[in-house]
Design a protein around this motif. Structure first.
Motif, PDB file in Angstrom:
ATOM      1  N   GLU A 165       6.213   4.532   7.309  1.00  0.00           N
ATOM      2  CA  GLU A 165       5.304   4.391   6.163  1.00  0.00           C
ATOM      3  C   GLU A 165       5.679   3.233   5.249  1.00  0.00           C
ATOM      4  N   TYR A 166       6.972   3.065   4.977  1.00  0.00           N
ATOM      5  CA  TYR A 166       7.387   2.115   3.942  1.00  0.00           C
ATOM      6  C   TYR A 166       7.969   0.808   4.475  1.00  0.00           C
ATOM      7  N   GLU A 167       8.563   0.827   5.668  1.00  0.00           N
ATOM      8  CA  GLU A 167       9.203  -0.372   6.223  1.00  0.00           C
ATOM      9  C   GLU A 167       8.958  -0.438   7.737  1.00  0.00           C
ATOM     10  N   PRO A 168       7.695  -0.580   8.176  1.00  0.00           N
ATOM     11  CA  PRO A 168       7.416  -0.480   9.612  1.00  0.00           C
ATOM     12  C   PRO A 168       8.110  -1.531  10.465  1.00  0.00           C
ATOM     13  N   GLN A 169       8.182  -2.773   9.996  1.00  0.00           N
ATOM     14  CA  GLN A 169       8.855  -3.811  10.794  1.00  0.00           C
ATOM     15  C   GLN A 169      10.355  -3.532  10.893  1.00  0.00           C
ATOM     16  N   GLN A 255       3.439  -7.417  16.850  1.00  0.00           N
ATOM     17  CA  GLN A 255       2.792  -8.591  16.284  1.00  0.00           C
ATOM     18  C   GLN A 255       2.224  -8.334  14.891  1.00  0.00           C
ATOM     19  N   SER A 256       2.365  -7.126  14.415  1.00  0.00           N
ATOM     20  CA  SER A 256       1.841  -6.787  13.082  1.00  0.00           C
ATOM     21  C   SER A 256       2.546  -5.534  12.588  1.00  0.00           C
ATOM     22  N   ASP A 257       2.368  -5.250  11.302  1.00  0.00           N
ATOM     23  CA  ASP A 257       2.907  -4.010  10.744  1.00  0.00           C
ATOM     24  C   ASP A 257       2.298  -2.803  11.440  1.00  0.00           C
ATOM     25  N   GLU A 258       1.026  -2.929  11.810  1.00  0.00           N
ATOM     26  CA  GLU A 258       0.346  -1.806  12.459  1.00  0.00           C
ATOM     27  C   GLU A 258       0.970  -1.485  13.815  1.00  0.00           C
TER      28      GLU A 258
END
Length: 292
Positions: A165-169, A255-258
């Motif tokens: 939720e807060y730091e996906p990468q 390639q993205s936070d998602e």
């Protein structure tokens, strides 16, 4: 795939401790200066860029008064191992296997004697510590008591959900890109994880080690394997073929936070599936048994 998933959990468990150790190893020679934090940053960057042997004579005319008196390698390692013993998991490992501390010290001393670049010291030291803690921790995970394995796994799920939720990468790199942790200080790691969560993680990992059986307990391998197959199907449903490669250590990068969040969420749901299965301790143990 199971070896990769198991490895991710292990790297997550040792992550906080490894970051702290490397920071201690690199910072120790500079602690006696009266502007230690600034000097450490300046000198480490300079040494990384042009090497200690070249950087020191270039910098000495300008900041020579702040340069520390050379510390012996034994002094550096004494301070380093003192900090290492503050990590609950490493304390448990050294208590269980005292020979490991001596082996680690000897290997790190060889690194300090042969490397003149801070980045090389960092990378080699990280690998040594990661390999030692990773190989021994999985040994104890296979032999852990059911209650310790379940407690450790439930907390790992909680940690993954928080970071998703807060730091996906950071979450993805923490579990699937262990070399990334070599660049982080303990303070940075705690800032991402939360200091209380970081400490609790290391304490639960220590419980696994301290309370482990001498041998791997017998269990129904076929039933545990069937539960892993179900968990694997869940992963495919959550990620699909395009993103399943994100669950490989050092492999496909989000390639993205998602995408990073999807990978961490899928990993958490896999462990949640095992933790909520009919015999969770056996399911979790079987995963680590397949992991190496």
């Amino acid at each position: 795939m199971w070896e990769q998933i198991g490895a991710a959990a292990i790297y997550g468990a040792i992550g906080g401790g490894v970051g702290a150790l490397l920071g201690a190893l690199l910072a120790t020679p500079f602690r006696r200066t009266r502007f230690a934090q600034t000097a450490t940053t300046i000198l480490t960057v300079a040494f990384v860029v042009i090497g200690i042997n070249v950087a020191e004579p270039l910098l000495k005319p300008y900041i020579g008064q702040y340069l520390p008196q050379p510390a012996s390698q034994d002094e550096v390692l004494d301070a380093f191992l003192t900090e290492a013993r503050e990590d609950p998991m490493l304390t448990a490992l050294f208590a269980k296997e005292p020979v490991r501390e001596g082996e680690l010290r000897a290997t790190l001393k060889e690194i300090l004697e042969t490397e003149t670049r801070a980045d090389k010291v960092r990378d080699r030291a990280f690998k040594v510590i990661k390999d030692l803690t990773g190989s021994r921790f999985i040994y104890y995970l296979k032999r852990g008591r059911d209650e310790d394995l379940i407690a450790f796994t439930n907390f790992m799920i909680e940690m993954m959900d928080y970071l998703t939720e807060y730091e996906p990468q950071f979450c993805h790199r923490f579990y699937y890109d262990p070399m990334f942790l070599a660049t982080m200080s303990l303070e940075d790691i705690k800032a991402k994880m939360g200091a209380d969560r970081q400490s609790r993680q290391q304490e639960l990992a220590a419980d696994v080690i301290v309370n482990a059986f001498d041998e791997i307990p017998s269990y129904d391998v076929d039933a545990a394997q069937a539960r892993l197959v179900e968990a694997g199907q869940l992963l495919n449903e959550l990620l699909g073929q395009e993103l399943i490669g994100l669950l490989t250590v050092g492999g496909q990068k989000p390639q993205s936070d998602e995408e990073a969040a999807a990978a961490c969420n899928a990993t958490a749901r896999l462990f949640e599936h095992l933790a909520e299965s009919e015999k969770p301790g056996e399911s979790i143990r079987h995963l680590y048994t397949l992991s190496g």
